[in-house]
Design a protein around this motif. Sequence first.
Motif, PDB file in Angstrom:
ATOM      1  N   ILE A  82       0.872  -1.172   0.000  1.00  0.00           N
ATOM      2  CA  ILE A  82       0.000   0.000   0.000  1.00  0.00           C
ATOM      3  C   ILE A  82       0.907   1.218   0.000  1.00  0.00           C
ATOM      4  O   ILE A  82       1.768   1.359   0.875  1.00  0.00           O
ATOM      5  CB  ILE A  82      -0.918  -0.014   1.245  1.00  0.00           C
ATOM      6  N   LYS A  83       0.749   2.077  -1.001  1.00  0.00           N
ATOM      7  CA  LYS A  83       1.642   3.232  -1.149  1.00  0.00           C
ATOM      8  C   LYS A  83       0.973   4.558  -0.814  1.00  0.00           C
ATOM      9  O   LYS A  83       1.646   5.525  -0.498  1.00  0.00           O
ATOM     10  CB  LYS A  83       2.202   3.273  -2.554  1.00  0.00           C
ATOM     11  N   GLN A  84      -0.347   4.617  -0.908  1.00  0.00           N
ATOM     12  CA  GLN A  84      -1.090   5.832  -0.611  1.00  0.00           C
ATOM     13  C   GLN A  84      -2.415   5.479   0.049  1.00  0.00           C
ATOM     14  O   GLN A  84      -2.992   4.444  -0.251  1.00  0.00           O
ATOM     15  CB  GLN A  84      -1.417   6.625  -1.880  1.00  0.00           C
ATOM     16  N   ILE A  85      -2.871   6.373   0.908  1.00  0.00           N
ATOM     17  CA  ILE A  85      -4.226   6.256   1.439  1.00  0.00           C
ATOM     18  C   ILE A  85      -4.905   7.610   1.270  1.00  0.00           C
ATOM     19  O   ILE A  85      -4.229   8.637   1.142  1.00  0.00           O
ATOM     20  CB  ILE A  85      -4.264   5.811   2.921  1.00  0.00           C
ATOM     21  N   LYS A  86      -6.216   7.579   1.233  1.00  0.00           N
ATOM     22  CA  LYS A  86      -7.002   8.808   1.187  1.00  0.00           C
ATOM     23  C   LYS A  86      -7.790   8.901   2.484  1.00  0.00           C
ATOM     24  O   LYS A  86      -8.517   7.975   2.837  1.00  0.00           O
ATOM     25  CB  LYS A  86      -7.987   8.807   0.016  1.00  0.00           C
ATOM     26  N   ILE A  87      -7.624  10.025   3.161  1.00  0.00           N
ATOM     27  CA  ILE A  87      -8.380  10.287   4.382  1.00  0.00           C
ATOM     28  C   ILE A  87      -9.342  11.419   4.047  1.00  0.00           C
ATOM     29  O   ILE A  87      -8.907  12.547   3.821  1.00  0.00           O
ATOM     30  CB  ILE A  87      -7.453  10.685   5.544  1.00  0.00           C
ATOM     31  N   ASP A  88     -10.615  11.108   3.959  1.00  0.00           N
ATOM     32  CA  ASP A  88     -11.639  12.089   3.564  1.00  0.00           C
ATOM     33  C   ASP A  88     -11.258  12.802   2.270  1.00  0.00           C
ATOM     34  O   ASP A  88     -11.397  14.008   2.144  1.00  0.00           O
ATOM     35  CB  ASP A  88     -11.886  13.099   4.697  1.00  0.00           C
ATOM     36  N   GLY A  89     -10.731  12.037   1.312  1.00  0.00           N
ATOM     37  CA  GLY A  89     -10.405  12.562  -0.003  1.00  0.00           C
ATOM     38  C   GLY A  89      -9.014  13.160  -0.142  1.00  0.00           C
ATOM     39  O   GLY A  89      -8.582  13.494  -1.240  1.00  0.00           O
ATOM     40  N   VAL A  90      -8.277  13.324   0.955  1.00  0.00           N
ATOM     41  CA  VAL A  90      -6.930  13.895   0.916  1.00  0.00           C
ATOM     42  C   VAL A  90      -5.916  12.755   0.823  1.00  0.00           C
ATOM     43  O   VAL A  90      -5.888  11.862   1.668  1.00  0.00           O
ATOM     44  CB  VAL A  90      -6.657  14.756   2.173  1.00  0.00           C
ATOM     45  N   VAL A  91      -5.078  12.803  -0.232  1.00  0.00           N
ATOM     46  CA  VAL A  91      -4.099  11.740  -0.484  1.00  0.00           C
ATOM     47  C   VAL A  91      -2.895  11.904   0.451  1.00  0.00           C
ATOM     48  O   VAL A  91      -2.394  13.006   0.670  1.00  0.00           O
ATOM     49  CB  VAL A  91      -3.628  11.785  -1.956  1.00  0.00           C
ATOM     50  N   LEU A  92      -2.438  10.772   0.982  1.00  0.00           N
ATOM     51  CA  LEU A  92      -1.305  10.749   1.893  1.00  0.00           C
ATOM     52  C   LEU A  92      -0.391   9.598   1.487  1.00  0.00           C
ATOM     53  O   LEU A  92      -0.850   8.454   1.368  1.00  0.00           O
ATOM     54  CB  LEU A  92      -1.812  10.552   3.325  1.00  0.00           C
ATOM     55  N   ASP A  93       0.884   9.897   1.263  1.00  0.00           N
ATOM     56  CA  ASP A  93       1.855   8.851   0.934  1.00  0.00           C
ATOM     57  C   ASP A  93       2.196   8.058   2.189  1.00  0.00           C
ATOM     58  O   ASP A  93       2.410   8.633   3.267  1.00  0.00           O
ATOM     59  CB  ASP A  93       3.134   9.452   0.350  1.00  0.00           C
ATOM     60  N   VAL A  94       2.231   6.746   2.048  1.00  0.00           N
ATOM     61  CA  VAL A  94       2.519   5.853   3.167  1.00  0.00           C
ATOM     62  C   VAL A  94       3.453   4.751   2.686  1.00  0.00           C
ATOM     63  O   VAL A  94       3.721   4.616   1.489  1.00  0.00           O
ATOM     64  CB  VAL A  94       1.225   5.216   3.745  1.00  0.00           C
ATOM     65  N   SER A  95       3.911   3.955   3.597  1.00  0.00           N
ATOM     66  CA  SER A  95       4.627   2.734   3.226  1.00  0.00           C
ATOM     67  C   SER A  95       3.961   1.586   3.981  1.00  0.00           C
ATOM     68  O   SER A  95       3.278   1.791   4.975  1.00  0.00           O
ATOM     69  CB  SER A  95       6.116   2.841   3.557  1.00  0.00           C
ATOM     70  N   SER A  96       4.162   0.392   3.480  1.00  0.00           N
ATOM     71  CA  SER A  96       3.534  -0.766   4.107  1.00  0.00           C
ATOM     72  C   SER A  96       4.569  -1.838   4.371  1.00  0.00           C
ATOM     73  O   SER A  96       5.582  -1.932   3.691  1.00  0.00           O
ATOM     74  CB  SER A  96       2.407  -1.304   3.224  1.00  0.00           C
ATOM     75  N   ASP A  97       4.286  -2.632   5.379  1.00  0.00           N
ATOM     76  CA  ASP A  97       5.207  -3.679   5.791  1.00  0.00           C
ATOM     77  C   ASP A  97       4.388  -4.872   6.264  1.00  0.00           C
ATOM     78  O   ASP A  97       3.654  -4.771   7.249  1.00  0.00           O
ATOM     79  CB  ASP A  97       6.088  -3.148   6.919  1.00  0.00           C
ATOM     80  N   PRO A  98       4.475  -6.012   5.564  1.00  0.00           N
ATOM     81  CA  PRO A  98       3.708  -7.181   6.002  1.00  0.00           C
ATOM     82  C   PRO A  98       4.297  -7.781   7.280  1.00  0.00           C
ATOM     83  O   PRO A  98       5.492  -7.691   7.521  1.00  0.00           O
ATOM     84  CB  PRO A  98       3.836  -8.155   4.822  1.00  0.00           C
ATOM     85  N   PHE A  99       3.437  -8.360   8.086  1.00  0.00           N
ATOM     86  CA  PHE A  99       3.885  -9.056   9.290  1.00  0.00           C
ATOM     87  C   PHE A  99       4.332 -10.454   8.888  1.00  0.00           C
ATOM     88  O   PHE A  99       3.600 -11.172   8.212  1.00  0.00           O
ATOM     89  CB  PHE A  99       2.731  -9.182  10.294  1.00  0.00           C
ATOM     90  N   SER A 100       5.508 -10.854   9.303  1.00  0.00           N
ATOM     91  CA  SER A 100       6.011 -12.175   8.913  1.00  0.00           C
ATOM     92  C   SER A 100       5.249 -13.295   9.634  1.00  0.00           C
ATOM     93  O   SER A 100       5.005 -14.348   9.060  1.00  0.00           O
ATOM     94  CB  SER A 100       7.509 -12.285   9.184  1.00  0.00           C
ATOM     95  N   ARG A 101       4.843 -13.079  10.879  1.00  0.00           N
ATOM     96  CA  ARG A 101       4.145 -14.122  11.635  1.00  0.00           C
ATOM     97  C   ARG A 101       2.654 -14.184  11.324  1.00  0.00           C
ATOM     98  O   ARG A 101       2.011 -15.189  11.570  1.00  0.00           O
ATOM     99  CB  ARG A 101       4.340 -13.895  13.124  1.00  0.00           C
ATOM    100  N   TYR A 102       2.094 -13.081  10.815  1.00  0.00           N
ATOM    101  CA  TYR A 102       0.672 -13.013  10.486  1.00  0.00           C
ATOM    102  C   TYR A 102       0.528 -12.491   9.061  1.00  0.00           C
ATOM    103  O   TYR A 102       0.332 -11.296   8.840  1.00  0.00           O
ATOM    104  CB  TYR A 102      -0.069 -12.090  11.458  1.00  0.00           C
ATOM    105  N   PRO A 103       0.634 -13.361   8.066  1.00  0.00           N
ATOM    106  CA  PRO A 103       0.684 -12.906   6.666  1.00  0.00           C
ATOM    107  C   PRO A 103      -0.575 -12.182   6.191  1.00  0.00           C
ATOM    108  O   PRO A 103      -0.507 -11.433   5.222  1.00  0.00           O
ATOM    109  CB  PRO A 103       0.907 -14.190   5.881  1.00  0.00           C
ATOM    110  N   GLU A 104      -1.705 -12.344   6.868  1.00  0.00           N
ATOM    111  CA  GLU A 104      -2.918 -11.633   6.445  1.00  0.00           C
ATOM    112  C   GLU A 104      -2.914 -10.175   6.910  1.00  0.00           C
ATOM    113  O   GLU A 104      -3.778  -9.402   6.534  1.00  0.00           O
ATOM    114  CB  GLU A 104      -4.178 -12.352   6.933  1.00  0.00           C
ATOM    115  N   GLN A 105      -1.919  -9.795   7.722  1.00  0.00           N
ATOM    116  CA  GLN A 105      -1.845  -8.428   8.249  1.00  0.00           C
ATOM    117  C   GLN A 105      -0.727  -7.634   7.588  1.00  0.00           C
ATOM    118  O   GLN A 105       0.360  -8.151   7.374  1.00  0.00           O
ATOM    119  CB  GLN A 105      -1.615  -8.444   9.755  1.00  0.00           C
ATOM    120  N   THR A 106      -1.037  -6.372   7.291  1.00  0.00           N
ATOM    121  CA  THR A 106      -0.055  -5.459   6.703  1.00  0.00           C
ATOM    122  C   THR A 106      -0.077  -4.167   7.502  1.00  0.00           C
ATOM    123  O   THR A 106      -1.139  -3.558   7.681  1.00  0.00           O
ATOM    124  CB  THR A 106      -0.392  -5.154   5.230  1.00  0.00           C
TER     125      THR A 106
END
Length: 144
Positions: A82-106
């Motif tokens: 996930i590289k960007q999120i929108k909070i109430d329409g405002v774009v925000l650059d983010v970074s994402s990191d998956p959890f190694s022990r819980y692969p369904e979580q980022t």
Amino acid sequence: MKHFSQKKIISTLRRAALLIFAFMVSQGVHAKWDEERDMTTNGKEELVYYYKTNDQGQKLVLDKYVKRLIFIRSDKFYKRSIKQIKIDGVVLDVSSDPFSRYPEQTAIVFENKDEVLKKLFLAKKIEFNVLYGRDEALSTFQIK
């Protein structure tokens, strides 16, 4: 018997109405996100996490302790970003990191953590694109 003037009575009623209104508004802010409680590993402290689940069965957890979002989606594609999120329409650059022990979580992390955390807590709509290699999926969370 003590005599109360009409001005004092009106002033007291206004203050009471203001207090009731302030209480209702403060409860409304906290009611937007659902709460989940968890104990620390040593069992000495209770932690409170805020979360929302969308219509697609995905979960977004607001982790105020590490100051991040956690995106949870059970699917067969665990390599997601996930590289960007929108909070109430405002774009925000983010970074994402998956959890190694819980692969369904980022974990979704961002700069200016305190400022963004406040915006997230007050948000009405959070949306972002989840990238699975070249494939993309939109995730939307309505915070009511």
